[in-house]
Scaffold this active site. Structure first.
Site, mmCIF file in Angstrom:
data_model
loop_
_atom_site.group_PDB
_atom_site.id
_atom_site.type_symbol
_atom_site.label_atom_id
_atom_site.label_comp_id
_atom_site.label_asym_id
_atom_site.label_seq_id
_atom_site.Cartn_x
_atom_site.Cartn_y
_atom_site.Cartn_z
ATOM 1 N N LYS A 27 0.329 -1.141 0.027
ATOM 2 C CA LYS A 27 0.240 0.257 0.328
ATOM 3 C C LYS A 27 1.079 1.341 0.008
ATOM 4 C CE LYS A 27 -1.948 1.589 4.149
ATOM 5 N NZ LYS A 27 -1.422 3.219 4.018
ATOM 6 N N ASN A 28 1.938 1.100 0.649
ATOM 7 C CA ASN A 28 2.784 2.298 0.872
ATOM 8 C C ASN A 28 3.814 2.669 -0.024
ATOM 9 O OD1 ASN A 28 1.226 2.501 3.210
ATOM 10 N ND2 ASN A 28 3.357 2.091 4.833
ATOM 11 N N CYS A 73 -5.448 12.459 12.179
ATOM 12 C CA CYS A 73 -6.222 11.489 12.001
ATOM 13 C C CYS A 73 -6.295 10.621 13.809
ATOM 14 C CB CYS A 73 -5.821 10.442 11.115
ATOM 15 S SG CYS A 73 -4.794 9.644 11.657
ATOM 16 N N ARG A 89 -0.798 15.270 12.200
ATOM 17 C CA ARG A 89 -0.540 14.781 10.847
ATOM 18 C C ARG A 89 -0.054 15.913 10.292
ATOM 19 N NH1 ARG A 89 -1.719 8.385 9.838
ATOM 20 N NH2 ARG A 89 -0.345 9.059 8.580
ATOM 21 N N ASP A 141 4.104 0.988 12.615
ATOM 22 C CA ASP A 141 3.104 -0.089 11.513
ATOM 23 C C ASP A 141 2.776 -1.169 12.091
ATOM 24 O OD1 ASP A 141 1.519 2.086 10.269
ATOM 25 O OD2 ASP A 141 2.520 1.830 8.642
ATOM 26 N N ARG A 158 -8.883 -0.833 4.176
ATOM 27 C CA ARG A 158 -7.895 0.034 3.443
ATOM 28 C C ARG A 158 -6.684 -0.385 3.354
ATOM 29 N NH1 ARG A 158 -7.421 5.566 6.993
ATOM 30 N NH2 ARG A 158 -5.750 5.914 5.073
HETATM 31 C C1 UD1 Z 1 4.820 7.857 9.374
HETATM 32 C C2 UD1 Z 1 5.382 6.863 9.700
HETATM 33 C C3 UD1 Z 1 5.684 5.345 8.365
HETATM 34 C C4 UD1 Z 1 4.167 4.850 8.366
HETATM 35 C C5 UD1 Z 1 2.861 5.548 8.077
HETATM 36 C C6 UD1 Z 1 1.412 5.773 8.300
HETATM 37 C C7 UD1 Z 1 7.536 6.939 10.221
HETATM 38 C C8 UD1 Z 1 8.879 8.528 9.904
HETATM 39 N N1 UD1 Z 1 6.839 7.469 9.552
HETATM 40 O O1 UD1 Z 1 4.668 8.175 7.563
HETATM 41 O O2 UD1 Z 1 6.411 4.165 8.670
HETATM 42 O O3 UD1 Z 1 3.780 4.132 6.840
HETATM 43 O O4 UD1 Z 1 3.013 6.948 9.227
HETATM 44 O O5 UD1 Z 1 1.148 5.198 9.362
HETATM 45 O O6 UD1 Z 1 7.774 5.450 10.769
HETATM 46 N N2 UD1 Z 1 6.187 15.470 10.934
HETATM 47 C C9 UD1 Z 1 6.491 16.703 10.886
HETATM 48 N N3 UD1 Z 1 5.900 17.075 9.823
HETATM 49 C C10 UD1 Z 1 5.719 17.008 8.554
HETATM 50 C C11 UD1 Z 1 6.675 15.297 7.946
HETATM 51 C C12 UD1 Z 1 6.105 14.777 9.795
HETATM 52 O O7 UD1 Z 1 6.356 17.424 11.770
HETATM 53 O O8 UD1 Z 1 5.748 17.981 7.692
HETATM 54 C C13 UD1 Z 1 6.281 14.052 11.956
HETATM 55 C C14 UD1 Z 1 5.075 13.858 11.994
HETATM 56 O O9 UD1 Z 1 4.287 14.052 12.984
HETATM 57 C C15 UD1 Z 1 5.685 12.505 12.724
HETATM 58 C C16 UD1 Z 1 7.039 12.168 12.287
HETATM 59 O O10 UD1 Z 1 7.206 13.532 11.443
HETATM 60 O O11 UD1 Z 1 6.175 12.445 14.053
HETATM 61 C C17 UD1 Z 1 6.910 11.024 10.701
HETATM 62 O O12 UD1 Z 1 5.719 11.845 10.536
HETATM 63 P P1 UD1 Z 1 5.852 10.329 8.254
HETATM 64 O O13 UD1 Z 1 6.777 9.807 8.461
HETATM 65 O O14 UD1 Z 1 5.663 11.897 7.586
HETATM 66 O O15 UD1 Z 1 4.962 10.469 8.585
HETATM 67 P P2 UD1 Z 1 3.594 9.349 7.591
HETATM 68 O O16 UD1 Z 1 4.485 9.835 6.460
HETATM 69 O O17 UD1 Z 1 2.553 9.522 7.708
#
Ligand code: UD1
Length: 431
Positions: A23-24, A119, A124, A307, A399
């Site tokens: 998925k990712n 979420c 996020r 995850d 999902r």
């Molecule tokens: C994250 C997970 C990913 C998982 C997905 C769904 C990590 C590093 N990321 O990816 O493995 O598959 O959720 O569950 O394990 N952040 C900020 N500002 C930003 C972007 C991120 O502060 O603009 C922070 C987030 O709050 C979080 C961390 O950085 O604490 C990692 O976020 P990110 O990896 O971007 O989240 P996803 O891409 O959703």
């Protein structure tokens, strides 16, 4: 109508499953098709609702999408885009929708995508994405609930991410492929799904080096063309089933699976006393007793994946002793805790930690799946529990897990899906 899963626990999972496409990796690769002037052909596309939501978003902005869900085959044609505004109702349904922003900005010089917002896992934010777009020369504002970005043509830049972010790495990399000049991205996330996206972009004509490392170097090109690509295996789906095998004392092989991408998880499973056999394109787990307690902290790849957090806690809930897990990525990934407690687990969540006191046996009960991976954990717990478990909130599970009941039934599980009209109690009049 709400779907429910009814599980009669106690049967070991035995047999072989073929891994689905990840998925990712699939969602950002579908978004990246916006960059191509020509047809994109994808294989091993999972038939999950997140893929259908992404297909609908792309359809709304003018991408022609054909999806043969049975064959896992998808054609995407972005020759004629009709708008650069991604519809809010669809975008809000999943965080990965924001992946379309980088490609829209690079291809069209403009993008408007609804703020993904928080979420059930916690806030996020997208500030790293926005900062990266700005460094690439875009003007970005947040207005009316939308992130609006524009730039005639993006310009290469040196970007150092303040913390590892999967989402920001994907978006900045996609945007930089068509920028003028060279972009260096430092402090990148290194998840295999990001490498799969990078490899797909390279097939489309992008010039990216350093794939799989913390530093990516991207030489911008004028145009990208269509390409054919097969999505890598879904490590989270595969490992969820392996946990089910460990919990039910089963013997399960996941085929067409790159086990090296799940090394941190498999090492912990072995430490928990389970037999793990790794082949070139498969992994096999034989469930053993006792399950030994663990201490785990989630972290970005190659660490233990967030995850797999709820699923490993489900396993440890029947371990011989006390385990602890620290969640370092998300603030509130703990909504599953009370649901596992309903099944008889002895868990205590506090701050970013969960303490898990192993119990001898889980016992079936009605539970609610609060998110995708928590749903996966509850299904595996239900399979190991004594008696009947009823799982609501199946839309979350759908999902991320394709053909869940068919897969599990082929391994001997007793699981059925029931479509039920909402009962009187679900339709509380005073809301
Ligand atoms: C994250 C997970 C990913 C998982 C997905 C769904 C990590 C590093 N990321 O990816 O493995 O598959 O959720 O569950 O394990 N952040 C900020 N500002 C930003 C972007 C991120 O502060 O603009 C922070 C987030 O709050 C979080 C961390 O950085 O604490 C990692 O976020 P990110 O990896 O971007 O989240 P996803 O891409 O959703």
């Amino acid at each position: 109508m709400g779907s429910r899963l009814i599980i009669e626990g106690g049967t070991p999972l035995k047999g072989t499953l073929e891994a689905s496409g990840a998925k990712n990796a699939c969602l950002p690769i579908m978004a990246a098709s916006i960059l191509a002037q020509g047809q994109v052909e994808l294989e091993r596309v999972p038939n999950i609702s997140d893929v259908r939501v992404m297909a609908s978003i792309l359809d709304k902005i003018g991408v022609k999408v054909e999806f043969d869900a049975q064959a896992g085959h998808m054609l995407l044609d972005s020759s004629e885009l009709t708008t650069t505004r991604a519809p809010e109702d669809l975008v809000r349904r999943m965080n990965a929708s924001f992946d379309v922003m980088g490609p829209l900005l690079a291809r069209c010089g403009h993008g408007e995508v609804s703020m993904p917002g928080g979420c059930r896992l916690g806030p996020r934010p997208v500030n790293y994405h926005i900062e990266a777009f700005r460094k690439l020369g875009a003007e970005v504002k947040v207005e009316g609930g939308f992130v609006k970005a524009q730039a005639k043509r993006l310009k290469g830049a040196h970007i150092i991410f303040p913390a590892v972010s999967v989402g920001a790495t994907k978006n900045a990399m996609m945007a930089a492929t068509m920028a003028e000049g060279t972009t260096i991205l430092e402090g990148c996330a290194r998840e295999p799904e990001i490498s799969d996206l990078a490899n797909f972009l390279i097939k489309m004509g992008a010039k990216i080096s350093g794939v799989g490392s913390q530093t990516l170097r991207i030489e911008g090109v004028e145009k990208l063309h269509g390409a054919k690509h097969s999505i890598i295996a879904d490590r989270i789906e595969g490992c969820t089933y392996l946990i089910g095998a460990a919990m039910t004392q089963g013997d399960l092989t996941i085929d067409k699976f790159e086990a090296e991408y799940s090394a941190a998880f498999l090492a912990q499973l072995e430490k928990a006393g389970q037999e793990v056999i790794v082949g070139e394109h498969y992994v096999r787990v034989k469930g053993r007793r006792p399950i030994l307690p663990l201490e785990i902290a989630t972290s970005p790849y190659p660490g233990f994946p967030t995850d797999l957090h709820p699923q490993i806690v489900a396993l440890l809930s029947i371990a011989n002793g006390v385990s602890a897990l620290a969640e370092t990525i998300f603030d509130s990934r703990f909504m599953y805790v009370m649901e596992l407690v309903r099944l008889g687990a002895d868990l205590l969540a506090s701050g970013k930690y969960v303490r898990i006191r192993g119990v001898e046996q889980l016992v079936g009960a009605p539970v609610d799946a609060p998110d995708i991976r928590a749903g996966g954990a509850l299904v595996m717990a239900g399979l190991a529990a004594q008696g009947e478990t009823i799982i609501r909130g199946v839309k979350y599970i759908d999902r991320g897990y394709q053909k869940l009941e068919q897969n599990l039934r082929s391994l001997g599980a007793k699981i059925e899906r029931v479509e039920e009209p909402l009962k009187e109690l679900d339709q509380v009049p005073f809301q």
